[in-house]
Design an enzyme around this catalytic site. Structure first.
Site, short mmCIF file in Angstrom:
data_model
loop_
_atom_site.label_atom_id
_atom_site.label_comp_id
_atom_site.label_asym_id
_atom_site.label_seq_id
_atom_site.Cartn_x
_atom_site.Cartn_y
_atom_site.Cartn_z
CE LYS A 67 146.00 13.42 155.02
NZ LYS A 67 146.45 12.01 155.01
NE ARG A 112 150.15 14.78 140.16
CZ ARG A 112 150.87 14.81 141.26
NH1 ARG A 112 151.98 14.10 141.35
NH2 ARG A 112 150.50 15.52 142.29
#
Ligand SMILES: [Zn+2]
Length: 219
Positions: free
Chosen positions: A13, A161
């Site tokens: 996005k 992460r």
């Protein structure tokens, strides 16, 4: 054009928003940027947001809505904008509509980026980020470093992460289904939604988006 961009985590996005905003010559207004700007400028809303974040709590809709509507009243957004990350739930969508109606304007379209859930998990859980510089991003299938676990750019160690782990991604998709998908139905009832596939190279997705929005590349 006044556009809202929606899509699940991992749909690309942010990247699409940047390209589309540039092609359409409208500002890209992302929730992340709104928070960073308000907090760094020490606005009242920024201070409120920081307090919630420091307390480990969700920032209430009223604060986010305030930041977004302030931003949309700036001069560069007078002729259009592309919203990314806002609205993220029905309450925010309704507040945005109320604000736009007050200004005598309306959205032109809601671009819905579609990606199959398994592809989202693959995209996000495969990400490996450099410990020295988080802008050095690789992918275990799509963008492999020359040496496994080592950053091509600076030699730093690559890691996943915690936010990108498969469990976390599935939870984030859950939250998206529960909180954000209702706004797609809400906008669909206003005939504003165009859905496109977010699969394939970035520039192809951008071209697909421009076509779906009914604007030519030259716009
Ligand atoms: Zn690096």
């Amino acid at each position: 054009m006044r556009i809202v961009l929606v899509g699940p985590p991992g749909a690309g996005k942010g990247t699409q928003a940047q390209y589309l905003a540039k092609n359409l010559s409208i500002p890209h207004v992302s929730t992340g940027d709104l928070f960073r700007a308000n907090i760094s400028q020490g606005t009242e809303l920024g201070r409120q947001a920081q307090d919630y974040i420091d307390a480990g709590q969700l920032v209430p809709d009223s604060v986010t809505i305030g930041m977004a509507t302030n931003r949309l009243q700036e001069a560069d957004a007078a002729d259009g904008f592309l919203l990314d990350g806002f609205p993220r739930n029905l309450a925010q969508a309704e507040a945005l509509d109320a604000f736009l109606a007050e200004q005598g304007i309306a959205l032109d379209g809601v671009l819905d980026l579609e990606v199959p859930e398994d592809e989202i998990v693959k995209r996000i859980a495969g990400r490996r980020v450099c410990r020295r510089d988080s802008s050095h991003v690789f992918h275990e299938s799509y963008n492999q470093p020359a040496r496994e676990g080592v950053c091509d750019v600076c030699g730093g160690e690559l890691y996943q992460r915690p936010d990108d782990s498969e469990d976390t991604v599935r939870t984030r998709i859950e939250v998206y289904h529960r909180e954000t998908e209702p706004i797609i139905d809400y906008y669909r009832a206003q005939n504003l939604v165009v859905t496109i596939s977010a699969l394939g190279p970035v520039d192809e997705v951008t071209a697909r988006a421009m076509e779906a929005l009914g604007v030519s590349e030259a716009a």
